[in-house]
Design a protein around this motif. Structure first.
Motif, PDB file in Angstrom:
ATOM      1  N   ASN A 258       0.916  -1.257  -0.028  1.00 38.58           N
ATOM      2  CA  ASN A 258       0.009  -0.019   0.037  1.00 38.58           C
ATOM      3  C   ASN A 258       0.944   1.213   0.005  1.00 38.58           C
ATOM      4  O   ASN A 258       1.632   1.436   0.873  1.00 38.58           O
ATOM      5  CB  ASN A 258      -1.044   0.071   1.132  1.00 38.58           C
ATOM      6  N   VAL A 259       0.941   1.928  -0.945  1.00 33.30           N
ATOM      7  CA  VAL A 259       1.711   2.826  -1.146  1.00 33.30           C
ATOM      8  C   VAL A 259       1.030   4.241  -0.716  1.00 33.30           C
ATOM      9  O   VAL A 259      -0.098   4.651  -1.022  1.00 33.30           O
ATOM     10  CB  VAL A 259       2.108   3.422  -2.667  1.00 33.30           C
ATOM     11  N   GLU A 260       1.539   5.101   0.156  1.00 37.02           N
ATOM     12  CA  GLU A 260       0.750   6.044   1.118  1.00 37.02           C
ATOM     13  C   GLU A 260       0.551   7.319   0.385  1.00 37.02           C
ATOM     14  O   GLU A 260      -0.285   7.830   0.562  1.00 37.02           O
ATOM     15  CB  GLU A 260       1.741   6.542   2.174  1.00 37.02           C
ATOM     16  N   HIS A 261       1.593   7.709  -0.794  1.00 36.73           N
ATOM     17  CA  HIS A 261       1.347   8.872  -1.557  1.00 36.73           C
ATOM     18  C   HIS A 261       1.970   8.849  -2.739  1.00 36.73           C
ATOM     19  O   HIS A 261       2.985   7.772  -2.674  1.00 36.73           O
ATOM     20  CB  HIS A 261       1.824  10.060  -0.785  1.00 36.73           C
TER      21      HIS A 261
ATOM     22  N   GLY B 158      13.862   7.042  -9.599  1.00 36.75           N
ATOM     23  CA  GLY B 158      14.233   6.549 -10.816  1.00 36.75           C
ATOM     24  C   GLY B 158      12.780   6.081 -11.787  1.00 36.75           C
ATOM     25  O   GLY B 158      12.717   5.774 -12.812  1.00 36.75           O
ATOM     26  N   LEU B 159      11.640   6.204 -10.884  1.00 34.50           N
ATOM     27  CA  LEU B 159      10.242   6.031 -11.593  1.00 34.50           C
ATOM     28  C   LEU B 159       9.429   6.570 -10.574  1.00 34.50           C
ATOM     29  O   LEU B 159       9.668   7.290  -9.513  1.00 34.50           O
ATOM     30  CB  LEU B 159      10.137   4.498 -11.412  1.00 34.50           C
ATOM     31  N   THR B 160       8.311   6.707 -10.960  1.00 34.84           N
ATOM     32  CA  THR B 160       7.132   7.205 -10.065  1.00 34.84           C
ATOM     33  C   THR B 160       5.960   6.161  -9.673  1.00 34.84           C
ATOM     34  O   THR B 160       5.625   5.325 -10.378  1.00 34.84           O
ATOM     35  CB  THR B 160       6.180   8.189 -11.133  1.00 34.84           C
ATOM     36  N   LEU B 161       5.904   6.156  -8.310  1.00 33.82           N
ATOM     37  CA  LEU B 161       4.726   5.394  -7.543  1.00 33.82           C
ATOM     38  C   LEU B 161       3.786   6.237  -7.380  1.00 33.82           C
ATOM     39  O   LEU B 161       3.752   7.384  -6.881  1.00 33.82           O
ATOM     40  CB  LEU B 161       5.331   4.732  -6.545  1.00 33.82           C
ATOM     41  N   TYR B 162       2.483   5.690  -7.556  1.00 37.00           N
ATOM     42  CA  TYR B 162       1.335   6.332  -7.316  1.00 37.00           C
ATOM     43  C   TYR B 162       0.435   5.686  -5.968  1.00 37.00           C
ATOM     44  O   TYR B 162       0.731   4.537  -5.836  1.00 37.00           O
ATOM     45  CB  TYR B 162       0.306   6.400  -8.489  1.00 37.00           C
ATOM     46  N   PRO B 163      -0.259   6.509  -5.214  1.00 32.90           N
ATOM     47  CA  PRO B 163      -0.867   5.758  -3.757  1.00 32.90           C
ATOM     48  C   PRO B 163      -1.963   4.700  -4.083  1.00 32.90           C
ATOM     49  O   PRO B 163      -2.591   4.802  -5.272  1.00 32.90           O
ATOM     50  CB  PRO B 163      -1.617   7.235  -3.359  1.00 32.90           C
ATOM     51  N   GLY B 164      -2.008   3.938  -3.329  1.00 32.16           N
ATOM     52  CA  GLY B 164      -3.121   2.950  -3.209  1.00 32.16           C
ATOM     53  C   GLY B 164      -2.528   1.478  -3.225  1.00 32.16           C
ATOM     54  O   GLY B 164      -1.244   1.266  -3.437  1.00 32.16           O
ATOM     55  N   LYS B 165      -3.427   0.527  -2.906  1.00 28.61           N
ATOM     56  CA  LYS B 165      -2.868  -0.889  -3.050  1.00 28.61           C
ATOM     57  C   LYS B 165      -2.267  -1.284  -4.469  1.00 28.61           C
ATOM     58  O   LYS B 165      -3.165  -1.067  -5.273  1.00 28.61           O
ATOM     59  CB  LYS B 165      -3.710  -2.007  -2.240  1.00 28.61           C
TER      60      LYS B 165
END
Length: 319
Positions: A180-183, A190-197
Motif C-alpha cells: 500500500n503506497v501512502e502517497h 528513478g520512477l514514479t509510484l502512485y498511491p494505493g494498494k
C-alpha cells in the motif's frame, strides 16, 4: 493352520514390498535432490556475471549469542559502478528459535557515531572507511562501530547489493508483492509510484523502500524498509516460498556476501518454517533520544543519547 509353503510365500511377498517401498523412497530422494540442484543452478544462471558482487574473504570477527539466538548484520549497498560505496541500509536481525521470533533493528544511517580508529562520522561511513585501499574491512569496522556506540554484538553478516534485491523479489514473487503506497513518490528513485494498494515488482518495491523525500525523511524510509521486509518474510515462509527456496538461494548467491554457509541458511529457513513466525521491529535512535545537528565535513546528522538507546535495545532484545 497355514502350511509352511503359504507362510514362505507371505514372507517373500513382504520382503518384495519392502524392497519396492525402499526403491520408491530412494527414487524420491534422488528426484528431490535433482530438482533442488536444477532449481539452484537455474537461479545462479539468471545472473549477469558483470552484476555479481564478487566480495569474498571479508574480515569479520563476529560474536556468538550466549542464549543460542542467531544475530545477523544486514547491509544493503548501491554500488552504481563504484568500488567504495556506503551502506544505504543497516539492520540487525535476530532469530530466536525457542520462540520462533524475529526481531529487526533498523539503524539510521545519519547517526553521528564514534568510528574506531577514525574521527566521528555518520555511521554509514564506517563501511566505506574500512574498505578504502581494498582493505576488505568494511563490515568488520561497522561491526566494531555498532559495538562501540550501541553495545550490540552480531555473529553473521549479509551484504546485499540492491540489484540482487530486485532479482530476489522477482524470483520469489513473479506476480509481485502487494504493498500500500501512502502517497505519490518519484524524487530520486528513478520512477514514479502512485498511491494505493498494488502489486509491485522488484524495481518498484526497491524504489518504494528507498524513497525519503517527504515530511518523514529517513524515518519514513526506514519504516517502509521494515514494511517491505515483513511482506517478503510472509512470502518466503509460505508454501510457495519454501518450494522456491533452492532457486531463490541460487539467485541470491551472486548478489550477496556473507559468512553464513548455505547449510546455515537452509537450516535457519527450515527451523523458521515450522510455525507462525512473529516479527518485531525497532528503529534506532528511538523517539526523544536524538537531536538534528550539522557538522563541517559531515553535514546534517543525528546526535543521539547513546545510553538511552543502549537501554532500549537491550530491553527490545530481552537482555
Amino acid at each position: 493352520m497355514e502350511s509352511r509353503v503359504a507362510k514362505k510365500k507371505k514372507k517373500r511377498s513382504r520382503v518384495r514390498w519392502r524392497r519396492v517401498f525402499l526403491m520408491l523412497f530412494l527414487l524420491l530422494i534422488v528426484a528431490g535432490a535433482g530438482y533442488t540442484a536444477y532449481q539452484y543452478y537455474a537461479g545462479v544462471h539468471q545472473t549477469d556475471p558483470d552484476d555479481a558482487l564478487n566480495m569474498d574473504n571479508l574480515e569479520f570477527n563476529g560474536k556468538k549469542d550466549a542464549n543460542g539466538r542467531t544475530n545477523i548484520l544486514l547491509l544493503g549497498i548501491d554500488r552504481r559502478g563504484e568500488e567504495d560505496s556506503r551502506t544505504d541500509t543497516i539492520m540487525i536481525a535476530q532469530y530466536d528459535p525457542k520462540n520462533n521470533q524475529v526481531k529487526l533493528i533498523s539503524i539510521m544511517r545519519d547517526i553521528y557515531a564514534e568510528i574506531p580508529g577514525y574521527r566521528n562520522y555518520k555511521i554509514n561511513t564506517a563501511y566505506y572507511l574500512g574498505n578504502l585501499k581494498n582493505q576488505k574491512k568494511g563490515v568488520e569496522l561497522l561491526r566494531q562501530t555498532l559495538k562501540t556506540n550501541f553495545d550490540i554484538d552480531v555473529q553473521y553478516y549479509a551484504l546485499v547489493d540492491f540489484q540482487g534485491f530486485v532479482k530476489i523479489v522477482d524470483t520469489l514473487a513473479p506476480q509481485g508483492i502487494e504493498m500500500n503506497v501512502e502517497h505519490k513518490m518519484s524524487e530520486n528513485i528513478g520512477l514514479t509510484l502512485y498511491p494505493g494498494k498494488q502489486l509491485m515488482h522488484g524495481k518498484q518495491l526497491l524504489a518504494y523502500a528507498r524513497f525519503r523525500h517527504d515530511a518523514q525523511g529517513d524515518f519514513g524510509r526506514v519504516a517502509r524498509q521494515q514494511k517491505v521486509l515483513k511482506a517478503l518474510q510472509s512470502e518466503v515462509f509460505s508454501v510457495n516460498g519454501f518450494a522456491k527456496a533452492p532457486k531463490l538461494l541460487g539467485t541470491i548467491q551472486p548478489y550477496i556476501a556473507t559468512n553464513m554457509s548455505k547449510m546455515n541458511i537452509l537450516a535457519l529457513g527450515k527451523d523458521a518454517v515450522g510455525g507462525n513466525l512473529e516479527v518485531k521491529t525497532m528503529t534506532v535512535p528511538v523517539a526523544g533520544t536524538y537531536t538534528n545537528v550539522s557538522y563541517p565535513g559531515v553535514g546534517a546528522a543525528l546526535e543521539v543519547d547513546k545510553e538511552k538507546n543502549i537501554e532500549a535495545i537491550k530491553q527490545f532484545l530481552g537482555e
